[in-house]
Design an enzyme around this catalytic site. Structure first.
Site, PDB file in Angstrom:
ATOM      1  N   THR A 134      -4.199   2.892  -5.895  1.00 33.87           N
ATOM      2  CA  THR A 134      -3.158   3.927  -5.903  1.00 33.87           C
ATOM      3  C   THR A 134      -3.594   5.137  -6.717  1.00 33.87           C
ATOM      4  O   THR A 134      -3.396   6.278  -6.294  1.00 33.87           O
ATOM      5  CB  THR A 134      -1.845   3.344  -6.476  1.00 33.87           C
ATOM      6  OG1 THR A 134      -1.431   2.263  -5.645  1.00 33.87           O
ATOM      7  CG2 THR A 134      -0.753   4.394  -6.521  1.00 33.87           C
ATOM      8  N   CYS A 141      13.668  -8.391   4.411  1.00 39.39           N
ATOM      9  CA  CYS A 141      14.174  -9.187   3.305  1.00 39.39           C
ATOM     10  C   CYS A 141      13.135  -9.465   2.233  1.00 39.39           C
ATOM     11  O   CYS A 141      13.471  -9.619   1.068  1.00 39.39           O
ATOM     12  CB  CYS A 141      14.706 -10.506   3.824  1.00 39.39           C
ATOM     13  SG  CYS A 141      16.323 -10.283   4.530  1.00 39.39           S
ATOM     14  N   GLY A 160     -10.472  -3.138  -6.767  1.00 37.93           N
ATOM     15  CA  GLY A 160     -11.209  -4.338  -7.147  1.00 37.93           C
ATOM     16  C   GLY A 160     -10.563  -5.642  -6.706  1.00 37.93           C
ATOM     17  O   GLY A 160     -11.234  -6.540  -6.200  1.00 37.93           O
ATOM     18  N   HIS A 161      -9.252  -5.725  -6.863  1.00 35.23           N
ATOM     19  CA  HIS A 161      -8.616  -7.032  -6.667  1.00 35.23           C
ATOM     20  C   HIS A 161      -8.544  -7.453  -5.203  1.00 35.23           C
ATOM     21  O   HIS A 161      -8.120  -8.566  -4.903  1.00 35.23           O
ATOM     22  CB  HIS A 161      -7.236  -7.076  -7.329  1.00 35.23           C
ATOM     23  CG  HIS A 161      -6.167  -6.339  -6.610  1.00 35.23           C
ATOM     24  ND1 HIS A 161      -5.259  -6.970  -5.805  1.00 35.23           N
ATOM     25  CD2 HIS A 161      -5.870  -5.023  -6.565  1.00 35.23           C
ATOM     26  CE1 HIS A 161      -4.426  -6.061  -5.307  1.00 35.23           C
ATOM     27  NE2 HIS A 161      -4.779  -4.877  -5.750  1.00 35.23           N
ATOM     28  N   THR A 180     -10.630   5.770 -21.933  1.00 31.45           N
ATOM     29  CA  THR A 180     -11.662   4.769 -22.240  1.00 31.45           C
ATOM     30  C   THR A 180     -11.847   3.831 -21.049  1.00 31.45           C
ATOM     31  O   THR A 180     -10.882   3.362 -20.465  1.00 31.45           O
ATOM     32  CB  THR A 180     -11.260   3.977 -23.493  1.00 31.45           C
ATOM     33  OG1 THR A 180     -11.136   4.898 -24.567  1.00 31.45           O
ATOM     34  CG2 THR A 180     -12.301   2.924 -23.838  1.00 31.45           C
ATOM     35  N   GLN A 226      -8.594  -2.031   2.011  1.00 29.56           N
ATOM     36  CA  GLN A 226      -8.675  -3.259   2.808  1.00 29.56           C
ATOM     37  C   GLN A 226     -10.030  -3.405   3.496  1.00 29.56           C
ATOM     38  O   GLN A 226     -10.403  -4.500   3.904  1.00 29.56           O
ATOM     39  CB  GLN A 226      -7.562  -3.287   3.867  1.00 29.56           C
ATOM     40  CG  GLN A 226      -6.163  -3.368   3.289  1.00 29.56           C
ATOM     41  CD  GLN A 226      -5.876  -4.671   2.550  1.00 29.56           C
ATOM     42  OE1 GLN A 226      -6.637  -5.643   2.636  1.00 29.56           O
ATOM     43  NE2 GLN A 226      -4.786  -4.685   1.811  1.00 29.56           N
TER      44      GLN A 226
END
Lengths: 403, 296
Positions: free
Chosen positions: A74, A326, A201-202, A238, A180
């Site tokens: 993001t 939902c 990264g994740h 940093t 993706q």
């Protein structure tokens, strides 16, 4: 590892054990600030240099300095789009698509309030773009084009290489949200006209909280965060050293597994698709099955609701995700499903199964066994279903009172 | 993952009274396929006694929609139609030991299905009078339509006023940007601009001109304060709380909140609303504080 079958790798992935091991010393031993002059940080700078080269290799960047570490996908998206606007104040239009991730869509909607014009390219029923429409929109007022490489929900790939060429020919900057795609399909950015690219990264077995903005050399740029000289002044703050180092190794491993991803992982996905379509009536694959990520299957089960499916899957230890309203607490099903004109009765029942190289074929067979009874159970409760088949003309047979 | 109660999970995994009744004489269809929730409630009503002898449901929806439907059928069985109609959506949620704020509309749907089924039995037309908007305040489950309508009906101008009238934004305050957006939109309809700097004071036209600062005797002052609190009280009681005046010390008005108010996250906002009304009435600045804060 937790017991269960994890098929939600487009949401996030398990951090590889080797990646964790690689990171640990940078919390406790080499914890120094890479900018410091003493021994506590003297290895950090070098390790980060290696990591940068590993990221560079995975995406095929020409220069190591084109890699800017950020905190997430993001942030990379926001940095890219806002930079383009700031650096080219005479241009006030953005081109993107209706199926982007909220990281881009929400920002664009916000920018509209500030007076920018955003053009949202539509998609057809298979989630594909119309390039003729795109060509017509490119112009002297376009500040940036931001198009996702692969859709997170369906895995559908957009022709970003061609679109970047077209943008370049029109003198327009091109950004792609590739969170993706990176690590799942091969890419060689130096041979493309892509100016900026976001990765996270994740999504590829590195930790959460680390991302990259690829910034092609010579692209006019204005930082989002100003401050210290980190990342050559292009992203102050940093460095998240341990995560950067973890991401480097994760990129290296992804590169080595690229072929595995596109053969073995793909084979598991294909087997799941085949098995489910065969075992469950009234379901279909959404997106463009001929042109998608090797790890993603999005399948819509008609006349049942996704959250209910997920809860029953979860009870059996199977993790997936859904485009139903939902699951997100919103009033509409996923914008991606709606954009493809998937009927409400199916969009709410869309389930995404996304694989990684840590899945095995046995798990696929288990899921193929688990899903049909779940769908059958929920259909028995559904007012749109009766005696093993959809009621005739479902939307008319059950037309509830509502605004 | 939603934080569903064990009862919600139980009613979802083991729904009671699933399926349509074959011998039903009342049917209620409600919901919206676009939102992903739709419910058909079928009842078997004894024509002599109007007692609901059996109930069945068919639901297209999420876990809490199915659980709410299941709970509803359990709750109405054995009741007369009039007793059943007294069931509120909060009763359904309470039966399930609570629902997440995003899911409260599932219990609303249950109640509406019941109303629709009873109307069907009695040969009446049932019209849904409830429009649902995007959820803005997650702490108190207030949606955009509710906020818009309240702004229009009361000519509200500030986020604080919206909070006083709807509770929206009264707790964590994360939704204030969303409320400001709605204010901007609604005010624009009448050509006004939302101004975040608008002081929270009241339209001067509304302030009683007779009131002059410092002209009241102590007794008049306290009587006025009593009067304001008496006016506000029914609203607070409607939320199952209560308020009483404890003491007035110069500019400090001490009140006691009881019932549902005690310990409620909204207590501060409620006191703020009371304070605003008293300031209007007295024409002077006072502070409304909980009685616990009064020095012994």
């Amino acid at each position: 590892m937790t017991k269960g079958i994890y098929l939600d790798n487009n949401a996030t992935t398990m951090v590889d054990k080797q990646v964790v091991d690689e990171m640990i010393p940078y919390f406790t031993e080499q914890f120094g600030n890479p900018s410091s002059m003493h021994q506590f940080g003297d290895k950090v700078g070098r390790a980060m240099k290696t990591a940068r080269a590993q990221v560079q290799a995975l995406i095929g960047a020409e220069h190591e300095s084109e890699i800017v570490f950020t905190s997430c996908g993001t942030e990379s998206d926001s940095t890219a789009i806002l930079s383009a606007l700031k650096a080219q104040p005479q241009r006030n239009e953005i081109i993107t698509t209706v199926v982007e991730h909220p990281a881009v869509l929400s920002l664009c909607e916000f920018l509209e309030k500030d007076g920018y014009t955003v053009h949202y390219l539509k998609v057809d029923k298979k989630g594909r773009l119309d390039l003729e429409e795109y060509k017509k929109l490119l112009g002297p007022k376009t500040a940036i084009v931001s198009i996702m490489w692969a859709n997170n929900e369906t895995g559908t790939l957009f022709p970003v290489l061609e679109m970047a060429e077209l943008a370049h020919a029109a003198g327009v900057m091109f950004h792609t949200d590739a969170v993706q795609a990176v690590g799942k399909i091969p890419m060689d950015l130096k041979k493309t006209k892509i100016d900026m690219l976001s990765l996270s990264g994740h999504k590829l077995h590195a930790p959460k909280g680390i991302g990259v903005l690829y910034l092609k050399r010579g692209t006019r740029y204005r930082p989002l965060l100003r401050g210290g000289h980190q990342e050559r002044g292009r992203r102050a703050g940093t460095e998240n050293a341990a995560s950067i180092i973890g991401l480097g190794l994760a990129c290296d491993m992804a590169k080595k597994h690229m072929e595995y991803e596109n053969s073995c992982v793909k084979a598991m996905r294909d087997r799941l698709e085949e098995g489910l379509l065969e075992a469950v009536p009234n379901c279909f694959v959404t997106g463009d099955p001929d042109n998608r990520l090797p790890n993603t299957l999005n399948i819509a089960f008609e006349f049942v609701e996704g959250e209910a499916i997920l809860m029953l899957l979860n009870k059996q230890g199977i993790a997936a995700s859904s485009g139903s309203a939902c699951t997100s607490g919103s009033l509409e099903p996923s914008h991606v499903m709606r954009a493809m004109d998937i009927p409400f009765t199916a969009a709410h029942g869309s389930i995404r199964f996304s694989f990684s190289r840590y899945n095995v074929m046995d798990e696929v067979e288990e899921v193929i066994k688990a899903v049909p009874p779940i769908i059958e159970k929920l259909r028995k409760l559904s007012p749109y279903w009766s005696n093993g088949a959809p009621v005739e003309n479902p939307e008319a047979a059950f037309a509830p009172t509502y605004s | 993952m939603w934080d569903y109660s064990e009862t919600v999970k139980d009613h979802f995994y083991n729904p009671r009274n699933a399926g349509a009744l074959d011998d039903a004489n009342a049917t209620g269809d409600v919901g919206s396929i676009s939102c992903g929730d739709a419910l058909r409630l079928t009842l078997k009503v004894d024509p002599e006694t109007e007692i609901i002898q059996d109930a069945g449901f068919q639901t297209f929806g999420c876990g809490s929609a199915i659980a709410s439907s299941s709970a509803l059928t359990e709750m109405v069985k054995g009741k007369t139609l009039d007793e059943a109609l007294a069931i509120s959506n909060q009763d359904i949620a309470d039966f399930l030991e609570g629902l997440p704020p995003e899911k409260m509309h599932c219990s609303v749907m249950g109640r509406e299905a019941l109303q629709a089924a009873v109307a069907n039995y009695r040969g009446e037309e049932w019209a849904d009078d409830h429009e649902e908007g995007a959820l803005i305040c997650k702490c108190f489950a207030v949606d955009a339509v509710m906020i818009e309508d309240t702004i229009r009906a009361n000519s509200l101008k500030t986020v604080e006023q919206v909070t006083h009238y709807t509770k929206a934004g009264g707790s964590c305050s994360s939704c204030h940007e969303g409320i400001e957006e709605i204010l901007t939109k609604v005010l624009a309809e009448t050509g006004e601009a939302f101004d975040p700097e608008t002081p929270i004071t009241i339209d001067p036209a509304e302030v009683k001109p007779a009131v002059k600062k410092g002209k009241l005797t102590t007794v008049q002052r306290i009587l006025k304060i009593e009067q304001v609190i008496a006016e506000i009280r029914p609203q607070i009681q409607a939320d199952r709380g209560d308020i009483e005046l404890v003491d007035v010390e110069d500019k400090k008005v001490y009140v006691k909140l009881t019932g549902a108010c005690s310990g409620c996250q909204m207590a501060t906002a409620t006191l703020g609303g009371v304070q605003q009304r008293i300031i209007e009435e007295l024409g002077e600045f006072i502070q409304v504080l909980p009685a616990e804060l009064q020095a012994a």
